[in-house]
Design a protein around this motif. Structure first.
Motif, PDB file in Angstrom:
ATOM      1  N   TRP A   1     -14.087   1.051   9.938  1.00  0.00           N
ATOM      2  CA  TRP A   1     -14.980   2.162   9.527  1.00  0.00           C
ATOM      3  C   TRP A   1     -14.586   3.570   9.999  1.00  0.00           C
ATOM      4  N   TYR A   2     -14.818   4.619   8.742  1.00  0.00           N
ATOM      5  CA  TYR A   2     -14.356   5.729   9.026  1.00  0.00           C
ATOM      6  C   TYR A   2     -15.474   6.603   9.711  1.00  0.00           C
ATOM      7  N   ARG A   3     -15.392   6.293  10.955  1.00  0.00           N
ATOM      8  CA  ARG A   3     -16.794   7.011  11.665  1.00  0.00           C
ATOM      9  C   ARG A   3     -15.993   7.170  13.303  1.00  0.00           C
ATOM     10  N   GLU A   4     -16.751   8.020  14.195  1.00  0.00           N
ATOM     11  CA  GLU A   4     -16.656   8.166  15.402  1.00  0.00           C
ATOM     12  C   GLU A   4     -15.038   8.442  15.853  1.00  0.00           C
ATOM     13  N   THR A   5     -14.577   7.677  16.545  1.00  0.00           N
ATOM     14  CA  THR A   5     -13.078   7.958  17.088  1.00  0.00           C
ATOM     15  C   THR A   5     -11.992   7.694  15.923  1.00  0.00           C
ATOM     16  N   VAL A   6     -12.397   6.919  14.973  1.00  0.00           N
ATOM     17  CA  VAL A   6     -11.682   6.581  13.873  1.00  0.00           C
ATOM     18  C   VAL A   6     -11.422   8.052  13.054  1.00  0.00           C
ATOM     19  N   ARG A   7     -12.585   8.511  12.561  1.00  0.00           N
ATOM     20  CA  ARG A   7     -12.467   9.880  11.990  1.00  0.00           C
ATOM     21  C   ARG A   7     -11.775  10.800  12.570  1.00  0.00           C
ATOM     22  N   THR A   8     -11.760  11.053  14.263  1.00  0.00           N
ATOM     23  CA  THR A   8     -11.321  11.929  14.973  1.00  0.00           C
ATOM     24  C   THR A   8      -9.841  11.821  14.715  1.00  0.00           C
ATOM     25  N   GLY A   9      -9.265  10.668  14.882  1.00  0.00           N
ATOM     26  CA  GLY A   9      -7.788  10.156  14.873  1.00  0.00           C
ATOM     27  C   GLY A   9      -7.358  10.329  13.652  1.00  0.00           C
ATOM     28  N   LEU A  10      -7.979   9.953  12.425  1.00  0.00           N
ATOM     29  CA  LEU A  10      -7.387  10.078  11.074  1.00  0.00           C
ATOM     30  C   LEU A  10      -7.550  11.681  10.977  1.00  0.00           C
ATOM     31  N   LEU A  11      -8.079  12.637  11.417  1.00  0.00           N
ATOM     32  CA  LEU A  11      -7.890  13.753  10.822  1.00  0.00           C
ATOM     33  C   LEU A  11      -6.999  14.532  11.748  1.00  0.00           C
ATOM     34  N   ARG A  12      -6.744  13.924  12.944  1.00  0.00           N
ATOM     35  CA  ARG A  12      -5.676  14.642  13.583  1.00  0.00           C
ATOM     36  C   ARG A  12      -4.271  14.254  13.094  1.00  0.00           C
ATOM     37  N   PHE A  13      -4.208  12.618  12.506  1.00  0.00           N
ATOM     38  CA  PHE A  13      -3.151  12.192  11.980  1.00  0.00           C
ATOM     39  C   PHE A  13      -2.797  13.257  10.543  1.00  0.00           C
ATOM     40  N   LYS A  14      -4.013  13.397   9.969  1.00  0.00           N
ATOM     41  CA  LYS A  14      -3.958  13.876   8.612  1.00  0.00           C
ATOM     42  C   LYS A  14      -3.529  15.491   8.484  1.00  0.00           C
ATOM     43  N   PHE A  15      -4.044  16.075   9.481  1.00  0.00           N
ATOM     44  CA  PHE A  15      -4.150  17.737   9.341  1.00  0.00           C
ATOM     45  C   PHE A  15      -3.577  18.359  10.589  1.00  0.00           C
ATOM     46  N   GLN A  16      -3.434  17.657  11.679  1.00  0.00           N
ATOM     47  CA  GLN A  16      -2.832  18.113  12.729  1.00  0.00           C
ATOM     48  C   GLN A  16      -1.616  17.923  13.452  1.00  0.00           C
ATOM     49  N   GLY A  17      -0.857  17.485  12.424  1.00  0.00           N
ATOM     50  CA  GLY A  17       0.815  17.195  12.879  1.00  0.00           C
ATOM     51  C   GLY A  17       0.938  15.949  13.762  1.00  0.00           C
ATOM     52  N   ALA A  18      -0.066  14.875  13.757  1.00  0.00           N
ATOM     53  CA  ALA A  18       0.095  13.620  14.527  1.00  0.00           C
ATOM     54  C   ALA A  18       0.903  12.575  13.999  1.00  0.00           C
ATOM     55  N   ALA A  19       1.965  13.124  13.317  1.00  0.00           N
ATOM     56  CA  ALA A  19       2.540  12.170  12.243  1.00  0.00           C
ATOM     57  C   ALA A  19       2.844  10.671  13.185  1.00  0.00           C
ATOM     58  N   GLY A  20       3.238  10.801  14.548  1.00  0.00           N
ATOM     59  CA  GLY A  20       3.749   9.695  15.334  1.00  0.00           C
ATOM     60  C   GLY A  20       2.663   8.544  15.281  1.00  0.00           C
ATOM     61  N   ALA A  21       1.286   9.120  14.866  1.00  0.00           N
ATOM     62  CA  ALA A  21       0.166   8.001  14.694  1.00  0.00           C
ATOM     63  C   ALA A  21       0.247   7.074  13.706  1.00  0.00           C
ATOM     64  N   ALA A  22       1.529   7.018  12.785  1.00  0.00           N
ATOM     65  CA  ALA A  22       1.531   6.280  11.651  1.00  0.00           C
ATOM     66  C   ALA A  22       1.947   4.912  11.620  1.00  0.00           C
ATOM     67  N   ASP A  23       2.924   4.676  12.880  1.00  0.00           N
ATOM     68  CA  ASP A  23       3.201   3.525  13.361  1.00  0.00           C
ATOM     69  C   ASP A  23       2.195   2.422  13.733  1.00  0.00           C
ATOM     70  N   ALA A  24       1.030   2.718  14.687  1.00  0.00           N
ATOM     71  CA  ALA A  24       0.108   2.075  14.875  1.00  0.00           C
ATOM     72  C   ALA A  24      -0.871   1.678  13.481  1.00  0.00           C
ATOM     73  N   LEU A  25      -1.054   3.048  12.980  1.00  0.00           N
ATOM     74  CA  LEU A  25      -2.031   2.899  11.821  1.00  0.00           C
ATOM     75  C   LEU A  25      -1.497   1.945  10.873  1.00  0.00           C
ATOM     76  N   GLY A  26      -0.296   2.232  10.524  1.00  0.00           N
ATOM     77  CA  GLY A  26       0.374   1.430   9.494  1.00  0.00           C
ATOM     78  C   GLY A  26       0.317  -0.010   9.904  1.00  0.00           C
ATOM     79  N   GLY A  27       0.476  -0.498  11.286  1.00  0.00           N
ATOM     80  CA  GLY A  27       0.380  -1.771  11.555  1.00  0.00           C
ATOM     81  C   GLY A  27      -0.887  -2.454  11.384  1.00  0.00           C
ATOM     82  N   LEU A  28      -2.068  -1.719  11.362  1.00  0.00           N
ATOM     83  CA  LEU A  28      -3.227  -2.222  11.067  1.00  0.00           C
ATOM     84  C   LEU A  28      -3.414  -2.557   9.547  1.00  0.00           C
ATOM     85  N   ILE A  29      -2.911  -1.645   8.913  1.00  0.00           N
ATOM     86  CA  ILE A  29      -2.923  -1.950   7.253  1.00  0.00           C
ATOM     87  C   ILE A  29      -2.266  -3.292   7.215  1.00  0.00           C
ATOM     88  N   ALA A  30      -0.886  -3.316   7.603  1.00  0.00           N
ATOM     89  CA  ALA A  30      -0.226  -4.527   7.555  1.00  0.00           C
ATOM     90  C   ALA A  30      -1.070  -5.750   7.775  1.00  0.00           C
TER      91      ALA A  30
END
Length: 219
Positions: free
Chosen positions: A59-88
């Motif tokens: 769900w997009y709330r709480e810590t998930v929202r904070t993490g995804l906003l950091r990934f999307k808008f604050q240059g935290a591109a390194g988060a893609a590895d773990a997040l992509g693993g969740l999608i996979a």
């Protein structure tokens, strides 16, 4: 792990995409894994307008929202590895056997230059590494529309993405069963628009997977 990868880990150690804690290896820290708002089975696969099926692990709330906003808008591109693993993992569990090609909902060239990366492309590439395949660029964004994140009205979000995408490789789309990857699903407007382009270009099927789904009203 080769010398270059060891050096990169030393200079840029993997971090939990949600709390930022430094980890021994890419992934999610045990604390976040325990407290994240994971989707229940009955909500992790749903239908958005146009009969388009979408899967998400969180769900997009709480810590998930904070993490995804950091990934999307604050240059935290390194988060893609773990997040992509969740999608996979989610796509394999909920959409197994329903796609043979993976693509993503792209950002505009202007936003790519400003941000330095396309977050949905990074997610698609990360997910595909788990399956030992590569995603295919099937869409391009031809107009830099206002960010969907600033809109809450469903009709406004649909109007905002109308006509902003086109097929990038029409000959690669015909007859394909496509998994369309993005970061967040709110009303589904972006996914529906992109899926419509793919279907018009001859895709046999389109299904979607995202990291997180905006909570339902009242939840």
């Amino acid at each position: 792990m080769n010398l270059w990868e060891c050096l990169l880990d030393l200079l840029f150690p993997p971090k939990c995409p949600f709390c930022g804690r430094v980890l021994d290896r890419p992934g999610i820290c045990p604390k976040c894994e325990e407290i994240l708002p994971w989707m229940e089975d009955q909500n992790s696969l749903w239908e958005i307008p146009g009969g388009l099926r979408c899967a998400a692990p969180l769900w997009y709330r709480e810590t998930v929202r904070t993490g995804l906003l950091r990934f999307k808008f604050q240059g935290a591109a390194g988060a893609a590895d773990a997040l992509g693993g969740l999608i996979a993992q989610c796509a394999a569990e909920r959409l197994s056997g329903e796609f043979d090609t993976v693509t993503w909902a792209p950002v505009s060239r202007r936003r790519l230059r400003k941000r330095g990366y396309d977050q949905a492309e990074l997610l698609a590439r990360s997910a595909c590494r788990r399956w030992d395949v590569k995603p295919v660029r099937l869409l391009e964004k031809i107009r830099d529309n206002p960010a969907q994140s600033g809109m809450t009205d469903a009709a406004a979000r649909r109007a905002n993405v109308e006509g902003v995408y086109r097929a990038a490789e029409p000959e690669s789309i015909q007859g394909r069963r496509i998994l369309l990857v993005d970061d967040i699903c709110t009303t589904g407007a972006t996914l529906v628009e992109c899926a419509g382009i793919l279907r018009s270009a001859g895709a046999a099927e389109v299904v979607c997977a995202v990291v997180a789904r905006t909570p339902l009203e009242g939840s």
